[in-house]
Design a protein around this motif. Structure first.
Motif, mmCIF file in Angstrom:
data_model
loop_
_atom_site.group_PDB
_atom_site.id
_atom_site.type_symbol
_atom_site.label_atom_id
_atom_site.label_comp_id
_atom_site.label_asym_id
_atom_site.label_seq_id
_atom_site.Cartn_x
_atom_site.Cartn_y
_atom_site.Cartn_z
ATOM 1 N N ASP A 34 0.750 -1.241 0.081
ATOM 2 C CA ASP A 34 -0.246 -0.039 -0.232
ATOM 3 C C ASP A 34 0.798 1.952 0.158
ATOM 4 O OD1 ASP A 34 -2.045 1.561 0.191
ATOM 5 O OD2 ASP A 34 -3.461 0.716 1.923
ATOM 6 N N THR A 73 -4.956 6.298 -6.096
ATOM 7 C CA THR A 73 -5.577 5.658 -5.008
ATOM 8 C C THR A 73 -5.743 4.478 -4.948
ATOM 9 O OG1 THR A 73 -7.234 6.470 -5.161
ATOM 10 C CG2 THR A 73 -6.139 8.208 -4.413
ATOM 11 N N CYS A 74 -5.883 3.584 -4.072
ATOM 12 C CA CYS A 74 -6.378 2.455 -3.614
ATOM 13 C C CYS A 74 -7.384 2.121 -4.486
ATOM 14 C CB CYS A 74 -6.325 2.338 -2.375
ATOM 15 S SG CYS A 74 -6.852 1.075 -1.379
ATOM 16 N N LYS A 127 -5.983 -5.892 3.797
ATOM 17 C CA LYS A 127 -6.663 -4.743 3.436
ATOM 18 C C LYS A 127 -7.349 -5.032 2.311
ATOM 19 C CE LYS A 127 -6.679 0.297 1.657
ATOM 20 N NZ LYS A 127 -5.033 1.670 1.345
ATOM 21 N N HIS A 129 -11.265 -2.739 1.448
ATOM 22 C CA HIS A 129 -10.753 -1.121 0.709
ATOM 23 C C HIS A 129 -11.996 -0.894 -0.356
ATOM 24 C CE1 HIS A 129 -9.428 3.561 0.932
ATOM 25 N NE2 HIS A 129 -10.481 3.077 0.719
ATOM 26 N N THR A 162 -9.156 0.749 5.480
ATOM 27 C CA THR A 162 -7.560 0.921 5.585
ATOM 28 C C THR A 162 -7.819 0.778 7.008
ATOM 29 O OG1 THR A 162 -8.082 3.245 6.007
ATOM 30 C CG2 THR A 162 -8.105 2.705 3.350
ATOM 31 N N HIS A 212 -3.878 16.618 9.408
ATOM 32 C CA HIS A 212 -4.816 16.652 8.897
ATOM 33 C C HIS A 212 -5.452 15.261 8.621
ATOM 34 C CE1 HIS A 212 -1.578 15.220 4.902
ATOM 35 N NE2 HIS A 212 -2.996 14.319 5.014
ATOM 36 N N GLY A 213 -7.099 15.711 8.930
ATOM 37 C CA GLY A 213 -8.290 14.519 8.749
ATOM 38 C C GLY A 213 -7.269 13.876 10.253
ATOM 39 N N HIS A 214 -8.010 12.104 9.823
ATOM 40 C CA HIS A 214 -8.122 11.174 11.256
ATOM 41 C C HIS A 214 -7.956 12.361 13.002
ATOM 42 C CE1 HIS A 214 -5.001 10.844 7.683
ATOM 43 N NE2 HIS A 214 -5.710 8.993 7.848
ATOM 44 N N ILE A 225 -10.198 7.885 10.897
ATOM 45 C CA ILE A 225 -11.538 9.039 9.682
ATOM 46 C C ILE A 225 -12.334 7.415 10.399
ATOM 47 C CG2 ILE A 225 -12.071 9.544 7.680
ATOM 48 C CD1 ILE A 225 -9.271 8.815 6.723
ATOM 49 N N HIS A 271 1.132 2.156 4.732
ATOM 50 C CA HIS A 271 -0.089 2.828 4.036
ATOM 51 C C HIS A 271 -0.179 3.830 6.444
ATOM 52 C CE1 HIS A 271 -4.159 4.500 4.421
ATOM 53 N NE2 HIS A 271 -3.595 4.727 3.296
ATOM 54 N N VAL A 272 -0.505 5.420 6.487
ATOM 55 C CA VAL A 272 -0.843 5.855 7.396
ATOM 56 C C VAL A 272 -2.112 4.653 8.137
ATOM 57 C CG1 VAL A 272 0.022 7.702 6.855
ATOM 58 C CG2 VAL A 272 -2.323 6.983 6.639
ATOM 59 N N ASP A 323 -0.331 -0.487 -4.978
ATOM 60 C CA ASP A 323 -1.792 0.269 -4.984
ATOM 61 C C ASP A 323 -1.317 1.234 -6.041
ATOM 62 O OD1 ASP A 323 -1.251 1.404 -3.027
ATOM 63 O OD2 ASP A 323 -3.439 1.003 -2.184
ATOM 64 N N ASN A 324 -0.466 1.751 -5.422
ATOM 65 C CA ASN A 324 0.078 3.476 -5.634
ATOM 66 C C ASN A 324 0.551 3.879 -5.566
ATOM 67 O OD1 ASN A 324 -2.480 3.262 -3.455
ATOM 68 N ND2 ASN A 324 -0.969 4.881 -3.564
ATOM 69 N N ASP A 330 0.754 11.652 4.866
ATOM 70 C CA ASP A 330 -0.101 10.950 4.415
ATOM 71 C C ASP A 330 -1.462 11.507 6.319
ATOM 72 O OD1 ASP A 330 -2.037 10.680 2.462
ATOM 73 O OD2 ASP A 330 -2.108 8.743 2.578
ATOM 74 N N LYS A 353 1.279 9.495 -4.982
ATOM 75 C CA LYS A 353 -0.194 9.757 -4.099
ATOM 76 C C LYS A 353 -0.805 10.170 -5.231
ATOM 77 C CE LYS A 353 -2.468 7.726 -1.064
ATOM 78 N NZ LYS A 353 -3.002 7.167 0.644
HETATM 79 C C1 NG6 Z 1 -7.647 10.247 1.902
HETATM 80 C C2 NG6 Z 1 -6.904 9.979 3.941
HETATM 81 C C3 NG6 Z 1 -5.428 9.495 3.651
HETATM 82 C C4 NG6 Z 1 -5.461 8.256 3.844
HETATM 83 C C5 NG6 Z 1 -6.147 7.822 1.897
HETATM 84 C C6 NG6 Z 1 -6.549 6.708 1.304
HETATM 85 C C7 NG6 Z 1 -7.326 12.290 4.590
HETATM 86 C C8 NG6 Z 1 -6.947 13.341 5.112
HETATM 87 N N1 NG6 Z 1 -6.719 11.684 3.922
HETATM 88 O O1 NG6 Z 1 -8.569 10.689 2.775
HETATM 89 O O2 NG6 Z 1 -4.424 9.571 5.062
HETATM 90 O O3 NG6 Z 1 -6.200 7.527 4.007
HETATM 91 O O4 NG6 Z 1 -7.686 9.104 1.743
HETATM 92 O O5 NG6 Z 1 -5.523 6.098 0.349
HETATM 93 O O6 NG6 Z 1 -8.121 11.412 5.468
HETATM 94 S S1 NG6 Z 1 -5.562 4.902 0.070
HETATM 95 O O7 NG6 Z 1 -4.304 4.631 -0.202
HETATM 96 O O8 NG6 Z 1 -6.092 3.728 0.487
HETATM 97 O O9 NG6 Z 1 -5.832 5.333 -1.275
#
Ligand code: NG6
Ligand code: CA
Length: 503
Positions: A34, A73-74, A127, A129, A162, A212-214, A225, A271-272, A323-324, A330, A353
């Motif tokens: 990821d 994106t994922c 994961k 998603h 995620t 940011h977010g989270h 989230i 990933h975070v 995946d990206n 992030d 990403k």
């Molecule tokens: C974004 C999230 C990011 C990550 C991404 C999806 C915020 C601000 N950022 O919206 O942290 O979760 O979505 O990542 O919420 S992915 O790899 O699963 O596409």
């Protein structure tokens, strides 16, 4: 005389036939990382972080330099990987919330379903998603379906969405693992639910602050989230996740060692939130992002060890990809930016990403199948959307007309027999901008939106003007040469239009 030996001869023939068949139908282990960038592995040129286990797979197999996820994106990348159709053809396939309904229609041909038809035992670990349950979302406390088991997997062990989205529980087949019915799980992506603290209201409770977010429900000291309550006995521990998932993959391989199997190991790393096990903490010198790369590499090593131990190495095709592209910050203050040092997650590419620039979708891609896949590197143009059609050919399956129509057979490129691969590749960015690569050219269609995503500091590649880059002389997409090459712009605009109008 003749008659006496006939049954023996026949069974020998049948046996030889079966053996030949088994050889042609390898087990398939697809390790899908990821947010792993083109420059994040030492076999792709990283020098600040070492990935010996993945590098070994690359040394024993074929390392692609021009392979692409379909999307930056994922969710859309995974949708395309599993269905052989570009996600952008279907609305609602953007980054999915954690309570989304299953996005893949159960009547579609899928990669696991096709392999199931070919006689494979199919499993997914990690994961997901791609949504779960019917319209309106799943019944978290009952049977969570439809999901992977309804689209062709025999076994699933999932993070529903995620690592940074609630619910923070594992779902095995149709059920949350370890759920106590007297403490039901509730999930909301709109209004707060339950009484548990949030990152926003109680930042003093966090072991890692968000950037940011989270900032919603806090689970295991990390705010996520979405809001969640209940399911206390079922909650995952982030620091143990990589070991838990790797254990499940190895168990699946062990259980199915005598059969043909396909396992889709969809890692949470990198990933975070990046919360590796304590044995990796501080080991990369790059903070949690680098430590998570080391953890990912370790997990790959553990799966390879299992194949070796069971004597399955030669009859198993291993594919490692992402995946990206990469992102540094992030959404959590995990020192990823401060400790990056000289590391370049995107290698020589621009963007990351979310981006229409190439780092958004050009990802590591390694295939190993001893004796069958050429050893070395390949510049063949590859797209993950083609795995379905290519593996169908490999396993003798027909994909019906009108099914998986974006998926082309590029098996010979995968095996290293064809140095060219696809004629063109389509890339999809966060804001739905499409790009196309053909030969040396990359065309990015005009798109609206900011040039830079503020929070992640990613160059998104948005430009209201058409962009054209010569990737042969300018891999880093620094010089837009659309103005000098109107005929190329016209040709690629028209090809992109034709693809868009397809099904
Ligand atoms: C974004 C999230 C990011 C990550 C991404 C999806 C915020 C601000 N950022 O919206 O942290 O979760 O979505 O990542 O919420 S992915 O790899 O699963 O596409
Ligand atoms: Ca991702």
């Amino acid at each position: 005389m003749k008659n006496r030996f006939l049954p023996l001869v026949c069974s020998l023939l049948v046996f030889a036939g079966l053996a030949a068949h088994a050889q042609q139908k390898p087990n398939i282990v697809l390790i899908y990382a990821d947010d792993l960038g083109y420059g994040d592995l030492s076999c792709y040129g990283a020098t600040k972080v070492k990935t010996p286990n993945i590098d070994r797979v690359a040394t024993e197999g074929l390392r692609f330099t021009n392979a692409h996820a379909t999307s930056a994106t994922c969710t859309p990348s995974r949708y395309s990987l599993l269905t052989g159709q570009y996600a952008w053809r279907k609305t609602g396939t953007g980054i999915a919330p954690g309570d989304a309904a299953l996005l893949i229609p159960t009547n579609r041909v899928t990669l696991p379903g096709m392999l199931q038809r070919a006689g494979y035992q199919t499993g997914v670990v990690g994961k997901w998603h791609l949504g779960l349950g019917p319209k309106g979302g799943p019944d978290w406390n009952g049977d969570i379906k439809p999901g992977p088991l309804e689209i062709g997997f025999n076994y699933s062990f999932l993070l529903p969405a995620t690592g940074d989205r609630v619910p923070c529980v594992y779902v095995e087949n149709h059920r949350i693992v370890g759920l106590n019915p007297s403490d039901p799980v509730q999930v909301s992506y709109k209004d707060p639910i339950g009484t548990e603290p949030t990152g926003k209201a109680n930042p003093e409770l966090l072991k890692m602050m968000y950037s940011h977010g989270h900032d919603q429900t806090i689970i295991n000291g990390v705010s996520r989230i979405g809001y969640m309550s209940g399911g206390k006995s079922a909650r995952w521990v982030d620091e143990e996740m990589a070991d838990v998932l790797t254990g499940k993959v190895n168990q699946f391989i062990e259980t199915n060692q005598k059969k043909s199997f396909f396992v889709y190991f969809s890692t949470h790393d990198i990933h975070v939130p990046r919360m590796p096990h304590s044995r990796f903490v501080g080991k990369s010198g790059m903070g949690p992002r680098g430590d998570a790369i080391l953890q990912l590499d370790y997990c790959v090593g553990e799966v390879m060890k299992t194949l070796d131990r069971l004597g399955l190495k030669d009859q198993t095709m291993v594919i490692i990809s992402s995946d990206n592209g990469p992102v540094v910050d992030d959404g959590y203050q995990d020192e990823a930016v401060a400790k990056l040092g000289g590391h370049t997650p995107a290698g020589p590419l621009r963007g990351g990403k979310y981006s229409a620039f190439d780092a958004g979708t050009r990802v590591p891609f390694i295939v190993r199948w001893p004796g069958k896949v050429t050893v070395g590197t390949s510049d063949a143009l590859l797209s993950q959307v083609d795995l379905l059609a290519s593996l169908a050919v490999l396993t003798g399956q027909k994909v019906g007309a009108g099914e998986a129509t974006d998926s082309f057979n590029t098996l010979n490129a995968l095996l290293g027999k064809d140095p060219k691969g696809r004629d063109y590749v389509i890339e999809h960015a966060l804001n739905n901008t499409l790009s196309i690569i053909k030969g040396n050219w990359k065309y990015i269609e005009p798109g609206q939106g900011p040039a830079v995503q503020k929070n992640t500091n990613t160059e998104l590649g948005n430009n209201p003007q058409p962009q054209l880059y010569n990737l042969k002389t300018d891999l880093g997409e620094t010089k837009n040469v659309a103005g000098q090459n109107p005929h190329v712009v016209a040709e690629l605009t028209s090809l992109l239009k034709t693809v868009k109008e397809g099904k």
